[in-house]
Design a protein around this motif. Sequence first.
Motif, PDB file in Angstrom:
ATOM      1  N   ASN A  66       0.864  -1.182   0.000  1.00  0.00           N
ATOM      2  CA  ASN A  66       0.000   0.000   0.000  1.00  0.00           C
ATOM      3  C   ASN A  66       0.901   1.232   0.000  1.00  0.00           C
ATOM      4  OD1 ASN A  66      -2.409   1.419   0.062  1.00  0.00           O
ATOM      5  ND2 ASN A  66      -2.617   1.321   2.283  1.00  0.00           N
ATOM      6  N   LEU A  67       0.984   1.903  -1.142  1.00  0.00           N
ATOM      7  CA  LEU A  67       1.979   2.949  -1.357  1.00  0.00           C
ATOM      8  C   LEU A  67       1.677   4.233  -0.573  1.00  0.00           C
ATOM      9  CD1 LEU A  67       2.578   2.480  -5.193  1.00  0.00           C
ATOM     10  CD2 LEU A  67       4.214   2.037  -3.347  1.00  0.00           C
ATOM     11  N   PRO A  68       2.717   5.035  -0.313  1.00  0.00           N
ATOM     12  CA  PRO A  68       2.567   6.249   0.497  1.00  0.00           C
ATOM     13  C   PRO A  68       1.691   7.320  -0.151  1.00  0.00           C
ATOM     14  CG  PRO A  68       4.868   5.560   0.396  1.00  0.00           C
ATOM     15  CD  PRO A  68       4.130   4.749  -0.615  1.00  0.00           C
ATOM     16  N   LEU A  69       1.114   8.154   0.708  1.00  0.00           N
ATOM     17  CA  LEU A  69       0.295   9.290   0.298  1.00  0.00           C
ATOM     18  C   LEU A  69       0.675  10.502   1.140  1.00  0.00           C
ATOM     19  CD1 LEU A  69      -3.109   7.386   0.151  1.00  0.00           C
ATOM     20  CD2 LEU A  69      -1.912   8.303  -1.839  1.00  0.00           C
ATOM     21  N   THR A  70       0.336  11.688   0.661  1.00  0.00           N
ATOM     22  CA  THR A  70       0.639  12.912   1.406  1.00  0.00           C
ATOM     23  C   THR A  70      -0.500  13.277   2.354  1.00  0.00           C
ATOM     24  OG1 THR A  70      -0.346  14.340  -0.284  1.00  0.00           O
ATOM     25  CG2 THR A  70       1.997  13.807  -0.519  1.00  0.00           C
ATOM     26  N   ASN A  71      -0.204  14.118   3.306  1.00  0.00           N
ATOM     27  CA  ASN A  71      -1.228  14.645   4.210  1.00  0.00           C
ATOM     28  C   ASN A  71      -2.294  15.413   3.458  1.00  0.00           C
ATOM     29  OD1 ASN A  71      -0.777  13.767   6.859  1.00  0.00           O
ATOM     30  ND2 ASN A  71       0.843  15.272   7.194  1.00  0.00           N
TER      31      ASN A  71
ATOM     32  N   GLU B 204      -9.013   4.602   3.433  1.00  0.00           N
ATOM     33  CA  GLU B 204      -7.728   3.952   3.691  1.00  0.00           C
ATOM     34  C   GLU B 204      -7.820   3.030   4.908  1.00  0.00           C
ATOM     35  OE1 GLU B 204      -4.704   3.756   2.334  1.00  0.00           O
ATOM     36  OE2 GLU B 204      -5.319   4.876   0.558  1.00  0.00           O
ATOM     37  N   GLN B 205      -8.479   3.471   5.940  1.00  0.00           N
ATOM     38  CA  GLN B 205      -8.605   2.660   7.147  1.00  0.00           C
ATOM     39  C   GLN B 205      -9.380   1.375   6.862  1.00  0.00           C
ATOM     40  OE1 GLN B 205     -10.419   5.543   9.742  1.00  0.00           O
ATOM     41  NE2 GLN B 205      -8.436   6.416  10.407  1.00  0.00           N
ATOM     42  N   GLN B 206     -10.468   1.499   6.103  1.00  0.00           N
ATOM     43  CA  GLN B 206     -11.235   0.300   5.734  1.00  0.00           C
ATOM     44  C   GLN B 206     -10.387  -0.651   4.886  1.00  0.00           C
ATOM     45  OE1 GLN B 206     -15.218   0.971   4.121  1.00  0.00           O
ATOM     46  NE2 GLN B 206     -15.253   3.011   5.063  1.00  0.00           N
ATOM     47  N   PHE B 207      -9.663  -0.080   3.956  1.00  0.00           N
ATOM     48  CA  PHE B 207      -8.842  -0.891   3.067  1.00  0.00           C
ATOM     49  C   PHE B 207      -7.733  -1.608   3.840  1.00  0.00           C
ATOM     50  CE2 PHE B 207      -5.191  -1.101   0.022  1.00  0.00           C
ATOM     51  CZ  PHE B 207      -5.736  -2.040  -0.833  1.00  0.00           C
ATOM     52  N   ARG B 208      -7.112  -0.893   4.755  1.00  0.00           N
ATOM     53  CA  ARG B 208      -6.032  -1.479   5.545  1.00  0.00           C
ATOM     54  C   ARG B 208      -6.555  -2.663   6.365  1.00  0.00           C
ATOM     55  NH1 ARG B 208      -5.254   2.421   8.755  1.00  0.00           N
ATOM     56  NH2 ARG B 208      -4.006   3.637   7.287  1.00  0.00           N
ATOM     57  N   GLN B 209      -7.675  -2.474   7.028  1.00  0.00           N
ATOM     58  CA  GLN B 209      -8.252  -3.551   7.843  1.00  0.00           C
ATOM     59  C   GLN B 209      -8.635  -4.746   6.964  1.00  0.00           C
ATOM     60  OE1 GLN B 209     -11.505  -1.697   9.902  1.00  0.00           O
ATOM     61  NE2 GLN B 209     -10.175  -0.380  11.146  1.00  0.00           N
ATOM     62  N   ARG B 210      -9.211  -4.443   5.795  1.00  0.00           N
ATOM     63  CA  ARG B 210      -9.632  -5.504   4.885  1.00  0.00           C
ATOM     64  C   ARG B 210      -8.429  -6.314   4.386  1.00  0.00           C
ATOM     65  NH1 ARG B 210     -13.533  -8.962   3.185  1.00  0.00           N
ATOM     66  NH2 ARG B 210     -13.580  -9.191   0.916  1.00  0.00           N
ATOM     67  N   MET B 211      -7.367  -5.635   3.994  1.00  0.00           N
ATOM     68  CA  MET B 211      -6.197  -6.332   3.459  1.00  0.00           C
ATOM     69  C   MET B 211      -5.454  -7.111   4.535  1.00  0.00           C
ATOM     70  SD  MET B 211      -6.253  -5.837   0.231  1.00  0.00           S
ATOM     71  CE  MET B 211      -4.623  -6.195  -0.395  1.00  0.00           C
ATOM     72  N   GLN B 212      -5.398  -6.583   5.728  1.00  0.00           N
ATOM     73  CA  GLN B 212      -4.767  -7.316   6.824  1.00  0.00           C
ATOM     74  C   GLN B 212      -5.516  -8.610   7.113  1.00  0.00           C
ATOM     75  OE1 GLN B 212      -4.802  -4.291   9.857  1.00  0.00           O
ATOM     76  NE2 GLN B 212      -2.765  -3.500   9.304  1.00  0.00           N
ATOM     77  N   GLN B 213      -6.834  -8.533   7.066  1.00  0.00           N
ATOM     78  CA  GLN B 213      -7.647  -9.729   7.294  1.00  0.00           C
ATOM     79  C   GLN B 213      -7.456 -10.750   6.169  1.00  0.00           C
ATOM     80  OE1 GLN B 213     -11.850  -8.943   7.245  1.00  0.00           O
ATOM     81  NE2 GLN B 213     -12.419 -10.977   7.985  1.00  0.00           N
TER      82      GLN B 213
ATOM     83  N   ALA C 215       1.327 -11.526   1.459  1.00  0.00           N
ATOM     84  CA  ALA C 215       1.926 -10.554   2.383  1.00  0.00           C
ATOM     85  C   ALA C 215       1.369  -9.163   2.105  1.00  0.00           C
ATOM     86  CB  ALA C 215       3.445 -10.547   2.230  1.00  0.00           C
ATOM     87  N   PHE C 216       1.116  -8.413   3.169  1.00  0.00           N
ATOM     88  CA  PHE C 216       0.603  -7.052   3.039  1.00  0.00           C
ATOM     89  C   PHE C 216       1.532  -6.097   3.781  1.00  0.00           C
ATOM     90  CE2 PHE C 216      -2.104  -3.609   4.849  1.00  0.00           C
ATOM     91  CZ  PHE C 216      -2.391  -2.963   3.651  1.00  0.00           C
ATOM     92  N   ARG C 217       1.995  -5.064   3.085  1.00  0.00           N
ATOM     93  CA  ARG C 217       2.858  -4.055   3.684  1.00  0.00           C
ATOM     94  C   ARG C 217       2.195  -2.691   3.512  1.00  0.00           C
ATOM     95  NH1 ARG C 217       4.155  -8.072   5.188  1.00  0.00           N
ATOM     96  NH2 ARG C 217       6.193  -9.119   5.245  1.00  0.00           N
ATOM     97  N   ASP C 218       1.883  -2.044   4.614  1.00  0.00           N
ATOM     98  CA  ASP C 218       1.178  -0.764   4.583  1.00  0.00           C
ATOM     99  C   ASP C 218       2.172   0.386   4.735  1.00  0.00           C
ATOM    100  OD1 ASP C 218      -0.780   1.184   4.606  1.00  0.00           O
ATOM    101  OD2 ASP C 218      -1.083   1.025   6.777  1.00  0.00           O
ATOM    102  N   LEU C 219       2.395   1.117   3.642  1.00  0.00           N
ATOM    103  CA  LEU C 219       3.271   2.288   3.663  1.00  0.00           C
ATOM    104  C   LEU C 219       2.483   3.577   3.415  1.00  0.00           C
ATOM    105  CD1 LEU C 219       6.265   0.958   1.488  1.00  0.00           C
ATOM    106  CD2 LEU C 219       5.968   0.816   3.975  1.00  0.00           C
TER     107      LEU C 219
END
Length: 555
Positions: A471-476, A487-496, A504-508
């Motif tokens: 999951n590639l970086p983004l700016t503020n 992003e929060q929903q996506f992160r939780q979904r991919m971790q699950q 493997a999932f790497r969140d940057l």
Amino acid sequence: MIRRYIASISTRILKRTCAAAALLAVTLGCSSTKPLNTAAPSGSIESAVLAQSPTSLLAQNRNKTRKSLSVPSCPQNDAFTESINFATQASNLAQSANSKEDWDEVAALWVQAVAWMQAVPPGSPRRAFAEKKVIEYMRNLVYSQQQASATRSQASTVSFSSDLLNEQLQLYLSYVAAVGPPDVLIVGSSRALQGVDPKQLKQSLAQRGRPGLKVFNFSVNGATAQVVDFQLRRLLKPGHLPQMIVWADGVRAFNSGRDDRTFNSIVDSEGSQLLAAGIRPQLELDEPNVIPVCYRFPQPCANNTFRKAFTSIDQPFTGGQDAQPLFPTIKSLSSGTGILPVADTQPLLPTIKSLSSGTGILPVAENAARYELKPIAADAATQKAQLIPVSRRTTVAIRQVNQLADSIDSNGFMAMSGKYNPNTYYRERAYVSGQYDRDYENFNLGGKQATAFNSVVAFTKARKIPLIFVNLPLTNDYLDGTRLRAEQQFRQRMQQLSRQKGFAFRDLSQRWPGRNDYFVDPSHLNRFGASAVSSLLAADSSIIWPRPKSSRSDG
């Protein structure tokens, strides 16, 4: 002190020049030429990619016997005059060039002109003038390469309705033909295309005990999960798949509520119709039947002069000392002395202001692409267009290539040089919040994109190809309330899913929210950010990188 310092620099430059010239002579050997034409055009270049070292495997034919170089002695040849001779030949041929083969020969002559001009000794009174000539000749070399590419594209007939996919596909097939399938394949949208540098990843892995890995970036702008699924499962032959896949992207590629225009245009394309009929794209399998002729390059001698390497079929061509470059000056040049560039230089690129790194000063000998008749599985959902019945091998050409092609390096990476500055960025474009961003429209992490992602996971697992999702970086500035929630929903979904399905999932995504100097815009990395991401991945001890499958190097 200053004089000793200047003398030391001159000695080092001479040594590098000798090494570069020797590499040119040994590497290029014999290549095809045609009888020279006469008389000459004018052309214009608004901008150009400075070429790099002439080591392209695709321009060589391992199966042909090359004529040996005959160098009975080591006279002190006049490198300046030799260069002018080749420049004059190139200018004359360019005036009547009207085919890819013609422009390839023009480029080959400019390569030789550059090599000889570079061989003018640092202590020569003509050195400063020669350095300027090197820069001018490099411009002409780039122009001739562009003309060869444009001439090739005119004969093309079939497309996947995506200029960048067409370009990346042909480059990938050519890469496989040259060095074999990559050990690590990067896929994703434009965020991956600009956000993961294959060469930096390769270099960082080598420093950490994994030398020799081949890495290619097969990302395409606008790619969603459906596009990546199409690329991996339907477009590529099984023998062209890598040992490991790094899928670098973000939540936008997984929103099934958005209109997936890129995938829809690909599916409706003529190329997709042929693919659905079982006809896979492939390049010509055989080298063209040509008569090899040896190039002539300076070679270093024991007394630090240069000798002339040539065969009896080479004839000197007399030209004027002040033979001028055929094409007008471009808008910008890279800093430096104008010496023949080495592999790690960062040349300037066309109007999109991006950077590219890579190797290969000679134009690649590319043939019209053809399709191989071979049955493949096809999903009903991807067969909107009518199937084309084919009973024999069919030859078609992939339609190439828009201006973006020149910004992509030999490993499929598009390096962007700009740096994001919010104080100036939004003076030229309106700010669009996540609430009105079509990429987040009708936000839904299920549906067709989820189905495509699950298909890729199952596909890679069945073939024992490790899958790493980054999951590639983004700016503020980009992560407003709407996008942050997504992003929060996506992160939780991919971790699950990573725990359930074994990838493997790497969140940057929020690794560098304030590092605007790593971005070219609020959501795309520049080459500095891409280098940083590549270094981070190489340093991740939890990723078990493959070992090189073969000893063939991609340069």
